[in-house]
Scaffold this motif. Sequence first.
Motif, PDB file in Angstrom:
ATOM      1  N   TYR A 156      -5.055  -2.549  -1.598  1.00  0.00           N
ATOM      2  CA  TYR A 156      -4.262  -2.835  -0.534  1.00  0.00           C
ATOM      3  C   TYR A 156      -5.036  -2.096   0.717  1.00  0.00           C
ATOM      4  O   TYR A 156      -4.829  -2.650   1.828  1.00  0.00           O
ATOM      5  CB  TYR A 156      -2.727  -2.547  -0.543  1.00  0.00           C
ATOM      6  CG  TYR A 156      -2.247  -3.338  -1.864  1.00  0.00           C
ATOM      7  CD1 TYR A 156      -2.047  -4.771  -1.624  1.00  0.00           C
ATOM      8  CD2 TYR A 156      -1.847  -2.625  -2.915  1.00  0.00           C
ATOM      9  CE1 TYR A 156      -1.607  -5.652  -2.734  1.00  0.00           C
ATOM     10  CE2 TYR A 156      -1.308  -3.584  -3.997  1.00  0.00           C
ATOM     11  CZ  TYR A 156      -1.169  -4.941  -3.707  1.00  0.00           C
ATOM     12  OH  TYR A 156      -0.756  -5.889  -4.845  1.00  0.00           O
ATOM     13  N   ARG A 157      -5.321  -1.023   0.613  1.00  0.00           N
ATOM     14  CA  ARG A 157      -5.956  -0.347   1.512  1.00  0.00           C
ATOM     15  C   ARG A 157      -7.065  -1.012   2.214  1.00  0.00           C
ATOM     16  O   ARG A 157      -7.312  -1.120   3.360  1.00  0.00           O
ATOM     17  CB  ARG A 157      -6.331   0.965   1.309  1.00  0.00           C
ATOM     18  CG  ARG A 157      -7.228   1.790   2.237  1.00  0.00           C
ATOM     19  CD  ARG A 157      -7.364   3.308   1.772  1.00  0.00           C
ATOM     20  NE  ARG A 157      -8.794   3.255   1.887  1.00  0.00           N
ATOM     21  CZ  ARG A 157      -9.572   4.641   1.148  1.00  0.00           C
ATOM     22  NH1 ARG A 157      -8.769   5.292   0.552  1.00  0.00           N
ATOM     23  NH2 ARG A 157     -10.934   4.505   1.022  1.00  0.00           N
TER      24      ARG A 157
ATOM     25  N   ARG B 278       0.220   2.689  -3.415  1.00  0.00           N
ATOM     26  CA  ARG B 278      -1.035   3.643  -3.103  1.00  0.00           C
ATOM     27  C   ARG B 278      -2.187   2.943  -3.755  1.00  0.00           C
ATOM     28  O   ARG B 278      -3.248   4.019  -4.149  1.00  0.00           O
ATOM     29  CB  ARG B 278      -0.843   4.914  -3.662  1.00  0.00           C
ATOM     30  CG  ARG B 278       0.131   5.778  -3.195  1.00  0.00           C
ATOM     31  CD  ARG B 278       0.706   5.693  -1.601  1.00  0.00           C
ATOM     32  NE  ARG B 278      -0.397   6.170  -0.773  1.00  0.00           N
ATOM     33  CZ  ARG B 278      -0.322   6.392   0.484  1.00  0.00           C
ATOM     34  NH1 ARG B 278       0.704   5.719   1.034  1.00  0.00           N
ATOM     35  NH2 ARG B 278      -1.384   6.710   1.268  1.00  0.00           N
TER      36      ARG B 278
ATOM     37  N   HIS C  79       0.849  -1.083  -0.018  1.00  0.00           N
ATOM     38  CA  HIS C  79      -0.113  -0.051   0.069  1.00  0.00           C
ATOM     39  C   HIS C  79       0.976   1.315   0.022  1.00  0.00           C
ATOM     40  O   HIS C  79       0.618   2.088  -0.720  1.00  0.00           O
ATOM     41  CB  HIS C  79      -0.676   0.076   1.137  1.00  0.00           C
ATOM     42  CG  HIS C  79      -1.697   1.382   1.303  1.00  0.00           C
ATOM     43  ND1 HIS C  79      -1.502   2.242   2.211  1.00  0.00           N
ATOM     44  CD2 HIS C  79      -2.781   1.320   0.542  1.00  0.00           C
ATOM     45  CE1 HIS C  79      -2.311   3.104   2.032  1.00  0.00           C
ATOM     46  NE2 HIS C  79      -3.298   2.902   1.072  1.00  0.00           N
TER      47      HIS C  79
END
Length: 493
Positions: A259-260, A255, A251
Amino acid sequence: MARSTLSFPGNVPAFHALIFLVLLSPISAGHDYHDALRKSILFFEGQRSGKLPPDQRLRWRHDSALHDGATAGVDLTGGYYDAGDNIKFGFPMAFTTTLLSWSIIDFGRNMGPELKNAVKAVKWGTDYLLKATTIPDVVFVQVGDAYSDHNCWERPEDMDTLRTVYKIDKNHPGSDVAGETAAALAAASIVFRSRDPAYSRLLLNRAVRVFEFADRHRGAYSTSLRSAVCPFYCDVNGYQDELLWGAAWLHKASRRRQYREYIVRNEVVLRAGDTINEFGWDNKHAGINVLISKEVLMGKAEYFESFRQNADGFICSVLPGISHPQVQYSPGGLIFKAGGSNMQHVTSLSFLLLAYSSYLSHAEKIVPCGETSASPALLKHLAHRQVDYILGDNPLQMSYMVGYGARYPRRIHHRGSSLPSVQVHPAHIGCKAGSRFYLSPNPNPNVLVGAVVGGPNSSDAFPDSRPFFQESEPTTYINAPLVGLLAYFSAHP
Ligand SMILES: *[C@@H]1O[C@H](CO)[C@@H](O)[C@H](O)[C@H]1NC(C)=O
């Protein structure tokens, strides 16, 4: 509720007074942190496996293990020996690479001319991890048979023990080692982002693929490869933390929203409260919380708020004077955790204290701990005290870094360091012929500059003797977080 900030040299009658006196005493001005930083990085050259490059500075080491991987038809030369033996263990090697990268990401700007050497130390790890992950859905996780190796006392250059190659794949999963490998590749991709964009992309793409494999084919490598990896780097703690850790680094590096979402969905993994203050090659809990909290404290990632609360809990649980069964302090003030090679805990926990302190400072926050609280300055001070203990401010007045200061460990549990170098003694020294060097009372002939050993016992006593491997063996994952700590204190003595 009344809160008093634990700021030194405060009034702390409720706590263990002796330890507090030691821990909150002023920092001595006597250390050359930049010299220690240089040495802490140089150590990694002594752990190199494979063909050494022309700019190798630690000259008593030579090429070794030039056929690693051949029995499996792959090139697995390179990488690092984990400690005082000649095995390449993928799990701690990946963790070492992740922590070296984190040291550079947070403190590289404090490294001055040593930054380029620190980056080289990362690349020696990632070049190998790329080789180990070339084939999709396969990770080569170890080269060398630990029983065969540990039965001999041989220089890496002479090694004639089994170089068995171990791998994980879809049918023999290892989400722990694969998750850590993904973390290492992703973290290193940040280190190389502006230095070498093509290499950085290669690292990130590989991290994405390795993580997907780790997550899709779940299992512990210590089940798949039990007899090879246990009891050496057996994953006692389970693989859930490495999956979350891998996702956290991915993440940070990419970004990407996926993944968040993965992190938020899997936060529950960290609810096991009794491991809140663990951070090492096996257990990533405290590291995950501190890493992810950076986004909360330095940005506005409210969706990660629970990680910040966990990180606060971690900080409170390592403060001296607050009784906690898992973290103690020696009478001389050293963090002490049961289980051997204590210095790995000292450096990794101190790294987290320092990193978290920076994030808190940025957000102008403190950590509430029941009736008291911890300021960023206190956390920094505690980390500083641990580093100074390592460098010589301790009851024995001895540095635990080889080659730093006037007194340091002379008989470290390290094959290459304790046997005559191939330069001095070119003839082969066989498996059992090395024993007399192991048992010798003499100091090691080759100084493994920068190596930090397992360290003293909980009474601050240190035997300086090869057979006491828990005290006298250096490891790559003791030094990796120390590189970041020394960088910071060399710029802020
Ligand atoms: C630490 O080592 C010293 C010297 O060998 C010994 O006397 C002491 O009992 C040890 N302390 C602990 C807690 O094991």
